[in-house]
Design an enzyme around this catalytic site. Sequence first.
Site, PDB file in Angstrom:
ATOM      1  N   LYS A 155       0.851  -1.211   0.000  1.00  0.00           N
ATOM      2  CA  LYS A 155       0.000   0.000   0.000  1.00  0.00           C
ATOM      3  C   LYS A 155       0.874   1.244   0.000  1.00  0.00           C
ATOM      4  O   LYS A 155       1.914   1.277   0.667  1.00  0.00           O
ATOM      5  CB  LYS A 155      -0.918  -0.039   1.227  1.00  0.00           C
ATOM      6  CG  LYS A 155      -1.972   1.067   1.242  1.00  0.00           C
ATOM      7  CD  LYS A 155      -2.878   0.945   2.466  1.00  0.00           C
ATOM      8  CE  LYS A 155      -3.937   2.013   2.515  1.00  0.00           C
ATOM      9  NZ  LYS A 155      -4.811   1.914   3.695  1.00  0.00           N
ATOM     10  N   SER A 180      -9.692   1.909   2.740  1.00  0.00           N
ATOM     11  CA  SER A 180      -8.859   2.709   1.881  1.00  0.00           C
ATOM     12  C   SER A 180      -7.802   1.887   1.124  1.00  0.00           C
ATOM     13  O   SER A 180      -7.197   2.386   0.179  1.00  0.00           O
ATOM     14  CB  SER A 180      -8.141   3.788   2.695  1.00  0.00           C
ATOM     15  OG  SER A 180      -7.264   3.197   3.636  1.00  0.00           O
ATOM     16  N   SER A 206      -9.844  -0.295   6.920  1.00  0.00           N
ATOM     17  CA  SER A 206      -9.271  -0.186   5.570  1.00  0.00           C
ATOM     18  C   SER A 206      -8.629  -1.437   5.002  1.00  0.00           C
ATOM     19  O   SER A 206      -8.326  -1.476   3.811  1.00  0.00           O
ATOM     20  CB  SER A 206      -8.253   0.940   5.530  1.00  0.00           C
ATOM     21  OG  SER A 206      -8.937   2.146   5.427  1.00  0.00           O
TER      22      SER A 206
END
Length: 457
Positions: free
Chosen positions: A66, A141, A165
């Site tokens: 990420k 997210s 997330s």
Amino acid sequence: MITIEEWKTKLESEKCYDLVSELLERIEKSKLNAYITVCKDALKKAEEFDRGNLRGKLAGIPVAVKDCISTKGVRTTCGSKMLENYVPPFDAHVVEKLKREGAIIIGKTNMDEFAMGTTTETSYFGVVKNPYDLSRVAGGSSGGSGACLAGNEAVLALGSDTGGSIRCPASFCGVVGLKPTYGLVSRYGLIPYANSLEQIGPMACCVEDVITLLEVIAGKDRRDSTNAGVEFKFKKTDKKFRVGIIKEMGGNDEVMVRFNEVVELVERDFEVGEVNMPSFKYALPAYYIIATGEASSNLARYDGVRYGFALDELDNWAKYFSKVRAAGFGEEVKRRIMLGTYALSAGYYGKYYLKALKVRTLVKRDFERAFSKYDLLIAPTMPTLPFKIGELADPLTMYKMDVNTVPINLAGIPALSLPAGFVKSLPVGIQIMGNYFEESKILSFAMEIESVFKEVF
Ligand code: GLN
């Protein structure tokens, strides 16, 4: 979806270089927008593997990271214009560990700006599409990390979870994602959103691979003062778990029909009961006060001077500061900075922030009570199926999507989202929660029901 075992089998007959080239081609042609940056030296690493020079538990396995997790020499944007050209001079602890185990970091995944969001729609780099229906969101997210796995664009992925997330995109993309106990995985090198709530965690195509990745990234690190200083080694527990259903965590009809089927299946092999969590009706507002409060102070560092987005026109300090931030941050980030600053301001501190902390204590107590009776708790991960891109335009409606995931971060306990098949051709996820540092219980249970789900759904 590709598991570690499947990738290793391919490596027996094919060159890692060819497999990684194929993967990079797929990413290049992909419509998902799962990656912000692709790592150029992935092919070099693959060659190293082919020459027998890359060793370790994850040798030759492509891992996506990420984009809020720092990678030395590789741009790390946090999904923001503010960090569009930021190249960290160091690796996050988890990235050091991946490299030590021979993993091939394939790229940096798309995400909501500064991890603020539930759909990856707030990314400066554009929305991530759901691999099962391109008109729908992949969750957020860590949307890129979920989508790249479901789209065969990586074998493993790292996400971060402040209020859901990891679990939300896992649920929306039909993959497995674990938010570890607070303190189990070092946050060193994770660009902070709300420090007291977040953890980096593993995402993968099956429970076994989540275990492998967690064993690699968890453990001691003195550079994170909140690190618990413990290692993680999975221990299979065959115990007949007592499983509690949280009455306050629900979903719409589509989700609940599947969840009730799951409960029936679990009841066949485990003792199941219901549990009430009265504090949960205040958990969502408490989360948004604490998270935005921490964000407002964390994001003060983006001043256009030391690093990140800058402007040429120098002005007096206050004007320059606000111009840079007005141009560098997106709408959602600004909204949260304003909310958080307001909640922490002198006259309102007691009314909002302090109250939110009290709710946090009540949430912890509710979990403590529940875990004195049950080993594990289950609920739907998300209250809906993945929705259409652009469907939730109103921020409050969006925040409400986190209702089942945020209590876990307030308490700091671990929770996993496990795919429970499809409804209307879209993935559904079940959330499995355990007590502090009881990841092994969650993962043992998840492995058992994962095989049942695969047969039934
Ligand atoms: N959707 C939640 C938020 O926007 C959680 C985000 C996250 O876990 N990073 O705050």
